[in-house]
Design an enzyme around this catalytic site. Structure first.
Site, PDB file in Angstrom:
ATOM      1  N   CYS A 122       0.801  -1.226   0.000  1.00 34.00           N
ATOM      2  CA  CYS A 122       0.000   0.000   0.000  1.00 34.00           C
ATOM      3  C   CYS A 122       0.838   1.281   0.000  1.00 34.00           C
ATOM      4  O   CYS A 122       0.324   2.355  -0.279  1.00 34.00           O
ATOM      5  CB  CYS A 122      -0.957   0.001   1.185  1.00 34.00           C
ATOM      6  SG  CYS A 122      -2.063  -1.425   1.212  1.00 34.00           S
ATOM      7  N   HIS A 255      -3.269   7.045   2.181  1.00 42.22           N
ATOM      8  CA  HIS A 255      -3.698   5.748   1.649  1.00 42.22           C
ATOM      9  C   HIS A 255      -5.102   5.470   2.156  1.00 42.22           C
ATOM     10  O   HIS A 255      -5.398   5.633   3.341  1.00 42.22           O
ATOM     11  CB  HIS A 255      -2.720   4.664   2.101  1.00 42.22           C
ATOM     12  CG  HIS A 255      -3.220   3.283   1.874  1.00 42.22           C
ATOM     13  ND1 HIS A 255      -3.704   2.852   0.652  1.00 42.22           N
ATOM     14  CD2 HIS A 255      -3.326   2.221   2.722  1.00 42.22           C
ATOM     15  CE1 HIS A 255      -4.085   1.604   0.757  1.00 42.22           C
ATOM     16  NE2 HIS A 255      -3.866   1.195   2.002  1.00 42.22           N
ATOM     17  N   ASN A 285     -10.175  -0.172  -0.278  1.00 37.36           N
ATOM     18  CA  ASN A 285      -8.714  -0.101  -0.223  1.00 37.36           C
ATOM     19  C   ASN A 285      -8.163  -0.766  -1.482  1.00 37.36           C
ATOM     20  O   ASN A 285      -8.239  -1.980  -1.642  1.00 37.36           O
ATOM     21  CB  ASN A 285      -8.224  -0.829   1.031  1.00 37.36           C
ATOM     22  CG  ASN A 285      -6.714  -0.834   1.177  1.00 37.36           C
ATOM     23  OD1 ASN A 285      -5.981  -0.510   0.253  1.00 37.36           O
ATOM     24  ND2 ASN A 285      -6.245  -1.229   2.348  1.00 37.36           N
TER      25      ASN A 285
END
Length: 328
Positions: A122, A255, A285
């Site tokens: 990520c 993020h 996500n």
């Protein structure tokens, strides 16, 4: 070759695959495995309402290709002027070749440009952006294509409601170019492999067989505790390197992992929530794609304008984390 002092963003692009999955749809899928969940349960814990999944015939390079084409159109750059392609992904098409090489071929770039993948989960886009910026500043390359792309739905265990509700697929891209005006103002990258076990897909291929598990494993409470602390620290490190204070930041793009983590970072930095770009609710996500996706959305809806100072930051499996400050 004469060195250039700065790199700047010329254009942005993004892409979401066609399978739209609401929380209600996901709850029905989990119910097939005897697992109960609901839209209310998911929203309360994550802030996510929906996400997008790629169909079986669509690979990570296909998502990356469309986002890249859109960024290239926005930048008005000639394809053959792109000298460097970096793809941040944890879900490559193959073990090798790299997804970046596949994107290069699909774009029709045949100029011998460098192409490689970055695997920092990520945090991948922050890592890739910092690498491209450094290579442009060195004078080695003038124009770079930086992409974050993921098909994370293929790593999900749909018998684990704590993880499968979180992730989606997508891609985002930026074109960077050498400039005599400041663009990338600072970056800070870190990792600590001692925490690898709290977020991983602990499988490997040997003799054509997957050994271990190729599905995502996450210790949610451990990730949450670690993320909030290190994201504040890395943001302040990047700010110090740019000789800036948090109140000089126009937009924060964290993020897109969990709305509670994102709001916590905003509060710790003393920024109003209105200055944070949030796409988590609609996208989930998307790992390395989440930051460039959010950046592109905010550029194209008019929130992020030329001259705005944007702080991006991410944290991911590895354990990795990083932040970059951009003047658009």
């Amino acid at each position: 070759m004469m060195a250039h002092f700065y790199s700047r963003v010329l254009g942005t692009g993004s892409y979401l695959p066609r399978i739209y999955v609401t929380n209600q749809m996901l709850a029905k899928k989990l119910a097939q495995h005897g697992i109960e969940t609901s839209d209310e349960w998911i929203v309360a814990r994550t802030g996510i309402h929906s996400r997008y999944f790629a169909p079986p015939e669509q690979a990570t390079s296909d998502l990356a290709l469309i986002a890249a084409r859109r960024a290239i159109v926005e930048s008005s750059i000639d394809l053959q002027a792109i000298e460097l392609i970096i793809v941040a992904t944890s879900t490559p098409d193959f073990i090798f070749p790299s997804t970046a090489c596949l994107v290069q071929a699909k774009l029709g770039i045949h100029n011998g440009s460098a192409a490689f993948d970055v695997q920092a989960v990520c945090s991948g886009f922050a890592y890739a952006l910092a690498i491209a910026d450094g290579l442009i500043r060195s004078g080695m390359y003038r124009n770079a294509l930086v992409i974050g792309a993921e098909t994370f739905s293929r790593l999900l265990d749909f018998k684990d409601r704590n993880t499968c509700i979180l992730f989606g697929d997508g891609a985002g891209a930026v074109v960077l170019t050498a400039s005599d005006r400041p663009g990338m103002l600072s970056s800070a990258l870190h990792a600590d492999g001692r925490h690898a076990h709290i977020l991983c897909a602990p499988g490997n291929v040997s003799g054509g067989i997957v050994h271990g598990s190729a599905l995502l494993h996450m210790d949610g409470p451990a990730v949450f505790k670690l993320a909030v602390n290190i994201l504040e620290k890395v943001a302040r490190e990047a700010l110090a390197k740019a000789d800036m204070s948090a109140d000089q930041i126009d937009w924060l793009i964290p993020h897109q992992a969990n709305i509670r983590i994102m709001r916590g970072i905003c509060r710790k930095l003393g920024l109003p929530l209105e200055r944070m770009i949030v796409t988590l609710s609609e996208h989930g996500n998307t790992s390395a794609a989440s930051i460039p996706l959010a950046l592109d959305v905010a550029v194209h809806d008019g929130r992020i304008k030329s001259g705005d100072r944007v702080l991006i930051e991410g944290v991911g499996g590895g354990f990795t984390w990083g932040a970059v400050i951009i003047c658009m």
